[in-house]
Scaffold this motif. Structure first.
Motif, PDB file in Angstrom:
ATOM      1  N   SER A 155      -5.935   4.541   2.926  1.00 45.83           N
ATOM      2  CA  SER A 155      -7.076   4.473   2.250  1.00 45.83           C
ATOM      3  C   SER A 155      -7.059   3.146   1.454  1.00 45.83           C
ATOM      4  O   SER A 155      -8.158   2.452   1.357  1.00 45.83           O
ATOM      5  CB  SER A 155      -7.293   5.628   1.224  1.00 45.83           C
ATOM      6  OG  SER A 155      -7.433   6.650   1.916  1.00 45.83           O
ATOM      7  N   VAL A 156      -6.061   2.560   0.840  1.00 46.49           N
ATOM      8  CA  VAL A 156      -5.824   1.667   0.199  1.00 46.49           C
ATOM      9  C   VAL A 156      -5.969   0.285   1.115  1.00 46.49           C
ATOM     10  O   VAL A 156      -6.799  -0.632   0.597  1.00 46.49           O
ATOM     11  CB  VAL A 156      -4.380   1.343  -0.460  1.00 46.49           C
ATOM     12  CG1 VAL A 156      -3.888  -0.086  -1.067  1.00 46.49           C
ATOM     13  CG2 VAL A 156      -4.265   2.345  -1.873  1.00 46.49           C
ATOM     14  N   ALA A 198       0.884  -1.162  -0.051  1.00 48.05           N
ATOM     15  CA  ALA A 198      -0.092  -0.057  -0.100  1.00 48.05           C
ATOM     16  C   ALA A 198       0.860   1.148  -0.106  1.00 48.05           C
ATOM     17  O   ALA A 198       0.547   2.360  -0.692  1.00 48.05           O
ATOM     18  CB  ALA A 198      -1.013  -0.175   1.348  1.00 48.05           C
ATOM     19  N   VAL A 238       0.149   0.907  -9.234  1.00 45.14           N
ATOM     20  CA  VAL A 238      -0.769   1.254  -8.264  1.00 45.14           C
ATOM     21  C   VAL A 238      -1.626  -0.029  -8.051  1.00 45.14           C
ATOM     22  O   VAL A 238      -2.005  -0.401  -6.827  1.00 45.14           O
ATOM     23  CB  VAL A 238      -1.438   2.458  -8.297  1.00 45.14           C
ATOM     24  CG1 VAL A 238      -2.833   2.789  -7.435  1.00 45.14           C
ATOM     25  CG2 VAL A 238      -0.515   3.685  -8.285  1.00 45.14           C
ATOM     26  N   CYS A 256      -1.678  -2.707  -4.831  1.00 47.92           N
ATOM     27  CA  CYS A 256      -2.932  -2.968  -4.144  1.00 47.92           C
ATOM     28  C   CYS A 256      -3.287  -4.520  -4.384  1.00 47.92           C
ATOM     29  O   CYS A 256      -3.900  -4.766  -3.043  1.00 47.92           O
ATOM     30  CB  CYS A 256      -4.178  -1.944  -4.659  1.00 47.92           C
ATOM     31  SG  CYS A 256      -3.914  -0.226  -4.446  1.00 47.92           S
TER      32      CYS A 256
END
Length: 701
Positions: free
Chosen positions: A243-244, A220, A401, A405
Motif C-alpha cells: 500500500s505504501v 516500505a 513510518v 515512506c
C-alpha cells in the motif's frame, strides 16, 4: 529461393556496383592509360615503371568511389559472403551515403534556443530541497541500520558506526568531480556511458535500477514492520508495504517539484523528531547516570560473539555502511540541481548522518537494557519511551513510518531519471519518455511500481532477504563512482571540471569498498546469490533490448536453415516480416559531430557507433563558418569511411554556422535526431561552452 536466385536478385539491384567475378575493372593489373612524365610529355605506359603499391591501391579506391551513385542509394558490395543460403540478405547492406549542406533558418535557431532554456529552467532545486529527495533514505536508514550493526558489533557498535559514516569523506570528493564534469541525470549510468562502452554502462544501469527498487521496497517493508511492532494489524504486514508503494507512486505522478517539496516536509519533521528525542535522552542520561551503561558493557561482553574485538568492530563497520544508503541516489537527479550546489547537498546529508547514527547508538547503550537492544525490534521507539515516556514513543513510531515512506519516494524518483536516460539511449521503449501534464513520466512510475511488487513477492515478502540483497547491491553501486572517476581521468582527462581528486583518493576508495563487500560476504555468503539472481535477470532484459536486431537476425538465420518451413502454409511471409523488423529497428539515425578529417579518428568514431548502436544510418556533421574552414580531405575520407562500413549508410552533413549548443539543438530539430544520439569528442579547457549544454554523448578523448 535458392542461393543462385538470391545472388541473381542482388546483382540486378546492385547494377551500379561491379562484382569481382563479372567485371575486370576490379583487377589491379590492366591496360594502363598514357601517363605524363615530369617534363609534361605523354609517354607510352609500357616504357614507364609500374606504379607503386600505394598508388595502385589509391587508384582502385578512386575508381570504386567514382562508380557509386551520385544521388545516393544502391547497395554496397558486401564485405563477407552471405551466411544465408536460401534467402536474400540485402537487409544486411546499406546504401551509399550522400553529401548534404544545411543552413539553419531562424525557426530552427529559435527552437534550439528554446530547448536550451527549457533544460536550464529545469535546474530549480536548491540545496535543501535537493538534499531532501535523498535525505529521507539517508537519514531514515537509522531505523534499520542500528539493529543490524548491534547483532554483529555488540557493545562496540558506536565505534563501528562512526567508522562507517566517516568513509563518506572519501566518496564526497569523487562524486563531486564526476558531477561537475558530467552533470547528467541517471548517474552513475550516464558517467559510465560517457567514459566507457555501452556494455559497461548497461551493467551499471542494471545494478542501479536494482538499488533503487531495493531502496523503495526496504523502506516500505521496514515502515510496515515498525508499525506492526506497535499495533496488532488485522492483515499481513506485506499489505501495508505494498500500500505504501502504491500511495507514493501516485504522489510521484504529481511531478518532481511537488515531490521535492513533500520530501522536504517529511525530512524536516524527521529532524525535529530526532532533535526532541536527543534532548530528552540527554536529560534522562544526566538523571540516571552511567550505571546502565556500565551494566550494558558487562552484559554485552557475555553476549559477545566468539571473535576478537577487532573482528567485531570490523563486522559492525561492514554492516554499518547501510547507514549511508541513499547517497547513491543524489547524482541521479543532479540535472535538476541549481548550478554549483552539489557539494552543499552532500554536506547537508553527511553530517546529520554521522550524528544520527552515532548518537542514537550511544544513547541506546546508556539508557536501554542490552537484552532489549538485541531484540532488534523498534529499538529507537524503546529509547524514546525510556527517555520521555509513551507519548514520545508514539511520536517516534509515526516519524519512522513517515520518513521511511519518504525513502520510497527517493527510489521512485531515481528510477524515473534512469528510465528517461535509458529511453533516450534506445535501451527501453520510447513510451518511457512520455509525460503527463504534471511533468511526471507515467510509464516509468507504473513500471517501477510493478517491478517493486515483483521483487518483493519473489522474495516471499521477506524483509530479511531483501535487506541482505540490498546491502551488497548498494556497495556495488558505490563501487561505480570510483570506477567512473578512474575512467574519467584516463579516457576524458581533458574534460573541464570544478574539482580534480588525486588518484590516491580514488584507489583508497576502491580499497574501502572492496573491503566492505568482502566483509559482508564473509558475514553472510547467501547475499551473493540473492543479488546475482536479480542482477542477471535485469541485465538479460536490457540485453534483449540492446541487441534486438541481432536476436531477429539469429531467428532469420534459423528460418533460412529450415527449408521445409519456407513452403508450409502461413510461413512464407516470416522472412519478409523479420527483414522488415530489422530495417525498422535500424532506422533511427545517429550523428557524429566532427571537426577533423583525420581518417583514423573518423574510423574509430564510426566503429564505436557500429559496436554500440543498432543503426543503419550514420551522419557525419561538421559545422563551418567559412568555406575555407572545411578540412580539405573531409569529403574524400568520408567516402572511404562510407565504403568501409557496408552495413551503415554514412552521410556527410555540412552545416553553415558556429558550433554552439543552440545550433546543435536546432540541428536536432531539423534532422529529427535527439541530442542524446549525437556523439562528440571530449572538449578541452579552452572550449568556450559547457560540454553538457550540448546534451550529447562524449565518445572519445
Amino acid at each position: 529461393m535458392s542461393r543462385s536466385e538470391s545472388s541473381s536478385k542482388r546483382d540486378t539491384k546492385e547494377e551500379n556496383v561491379p562484382s569481382p567475378e563479372g567485371d575486370q575493372t576490379w583487377i589491379a593489373i590492366q591496360p594502363l592509360p598514357r601517363r605524363t612524365s615530369d617534363t609534361g610529355v605523354q609517354q607510352d605506359p609500357s616504357t614507364l615503371p609500374p606504379p607503386s603499391f600505394q598508388a595502385s591501391r589509391f587508384d582502385i579506391v578512386l575508381r570504386r568511389q567514382h562508380q557509386r551513385p551520385k544521388e545516393g542509394g544502391g547497395l554496397k558490395y558486401p564485405d563477407v559472403p552471405s551466411r544465408f543460403l536460401n534467402l536474400s540478405n540485402t537487409f544486411e547492406f546499406s546504401g551509399w551515403g550522400i553529401l548534404t549542406r544545411i543552413v539553419l533558418d531562424a525557426d530552427d535557431i529559435k527552437k534550439g534556443e528554446g530547448d536550451i532554456q527549457v533544460a536550464r529552467s529545469g535546474r530549480r532545486l536548491g540545496q535543501f530541497t535537493a538534499a531532501a529527495l535523498a535525505g529521507n533514505a539517508v537519514l531514515g536508514s537509522v531505523f534499520y541500520a542500528l539493529p543490524a550493526v548491534v547483532a554483529v558489533a555488540n557493545i562496540y557498535s558506536p565505534i563501528s558506526l562512526f567508522m562507517a559514516t566517516m568513509i563518506m569523506f572519501l566518496w564526497r570528493p569523487v562524486m563531486e568531480e564526476l558531477a561537475s564534469a558530467l552533470p547528467f541525470g541517471g548517474a552513475p549510468y550516464t558517467y559510465l556511458l560517457n567514459v566507457s562502452s555501452k556494455w559497461v554502462a548497461l551493467l551499471g544501469a542494471a545494478v542501479l535500477l536494482l538499488d533503487f527498487a531495493s531502496t523503495s521496497v526496504v523502506s516500505a517493508a521496514t515502515a510496515a514492520s515498525y508499525l506492526s511492532g506497535e499495533v496488532k494489524l488485522p492483515f499481513p504486514v506485506y499489505v501495508i508495504a505494498i500500500s505504501v508503494l502504491v500511495v507514493f507512486a501516485l504522489v510521484c505522478l504529481s511531478g518532481l517539484r511537488e515531490s521535492a517539496r513533500l520530501a522536504l516536509t517529511l525530512l524536516s519533521l524527521h529532524m525535529i523528531t530526532m532533535i526532541v528525542m536527543f534532548i530528552a535522552a540527554i536529560i534522562a542520561w544526566a538523571k540516571s547516570g552511567n550505571g546502565l551503561l556500565k551494566e550494558n558493557w558487562e552484559t554485552g561482553r557475555t553476549y559477545a560473539p566468539p571473535q576478537s574485538i577487532g573482528q567485531q568492530i570490523f563486522n559492525g563497520f561492514c554492516i554499518g555502511v547501510l547507514g549511508l544508503t541513499g547517497f547513491e541516489c543524489v547524482p541521479s537527479y543532479v540535472s535538476h540541481f541549481k548550478t554549483g550546489i552539489f557539494p552543499s547537498v552532500l554536506r547537508n546529508l553527511h553530517y546529520p548522518a554521522i550524528l544520527l547514527n552515532v548518537l542514537s547508538m550511544l544513547f541506546l547503550m546508556a539508557l536501554v537494557p542490552f537484552e532489549t537492544i538485541l531484540q532488534g525490534n523498534n529499538v529507537l521507539s524503546a529509547l524514546a519511551e525510556v527517555a520521555a515516556g509513551k507519548w514520545l514513543r508514539i511520536w517516534i513510531v509515526v516519524d519512522a513510518v513517515v520518513v521511511l515512506c519518504g525513502g520510497v519516494l527517493t527510489g521512485v524518483l531515481g528510477a524515473c531519471e534512469l528510465a528517461e536516460r535509458l529511453a533516450c539511449d534506445q535501451l527501453i521503449p520510447q513510451i518511457f519518455l512520455r509525460k503527463l501534464i504534471t511533468g511526471a513520466p507515467a510509464a516509468s512510475i507504473v513500471a517501477f511500481l510493478l517491478f517493486n511488487c515483483v521483487l518483493y513477492a519473489s522474495s516471499g515478502f521477506s524483509l530479511t532477504i531483501i535487506s541482505k540483497m540490498f546491502s551488497l547491491v548498494w556497495l556495488i553501486v558505490m563501487t561505480l563512482f570510483p570506477l567512473s572517476a578512474l575512467l574519467l581521468k584516463f579516457s576524458r582527462g581533458r574534460l573541464p571540471r570544478a574539482r580534480r581528486v588525486p588518484l590516491s583518493v580514488v584507489f583508497l576508495t576502491f580499497a574501502i569498498v572492496f573491503t566492505a563487500i568482502g566483509g559482508n560476504i564473509a558475514i553472510d555468503p547467501s547475499i551473493v546469490g540473492y543479488a546475482a539472481t536479480y542482477v542477471v535477470a535485469i541485465v538479460t532484459v536490457f540485453l534483449v533490448t540492446m541487441k534486438k536486431v541481432h536476436i531477429v537476425r539469429w531467428l532469420f538465420w534459423l528460418y533460412d536453415q529450415s527449408v521445409l518451413l519456407h513452403n508450409l502454409p502461413g510461413t512464407k511471409t516470416w522472412g519478409d516480416k523479420m527483414t522488415s523488423a530489422v530495417k525498422d529497428m535500424r532506422r533511427q539515425p545517429v550523428c557524429l559531430l566532427i571537426n577533423t578529417d583525420e581518417i583514423n579518428r573518423l574510423f574509430h568514431k564510426a566503429l564505436y557507433v557500429k559496436q554500440n548502436e543498432e543503426t543503419s544510418c550514420l551522419k557525419l556533421v561538421h559545422f563551418y563558418e567559412e568555406e575555407e574552414g572545411i578540412p580539405s580531405e573531409m569529403e574524400a575520407n568520408w567516402k572511404i569511411l562510407d565504403e568501409a562500413f557496408p552495413e551503415i549508410t554514412i552521410d556527410l552533413v555540412l552545416v553553415r554556422g558556429a558550433f554552439t549548443p543552440s545550433r546543435v539543438a536546432a540541428l536536432s530539430h531539423r534532422l529529427q535526431i535527439p541530442t542524446t544520439l549525437m556523439f562528440m569528442s571530449c572538449p578541452g579547457s579552452h572550449f568556450p561552452y559547457v560540454a553538457t549544454d550540448f546534451g550529447t554523448r562524449i565518445i572519445s578523448l
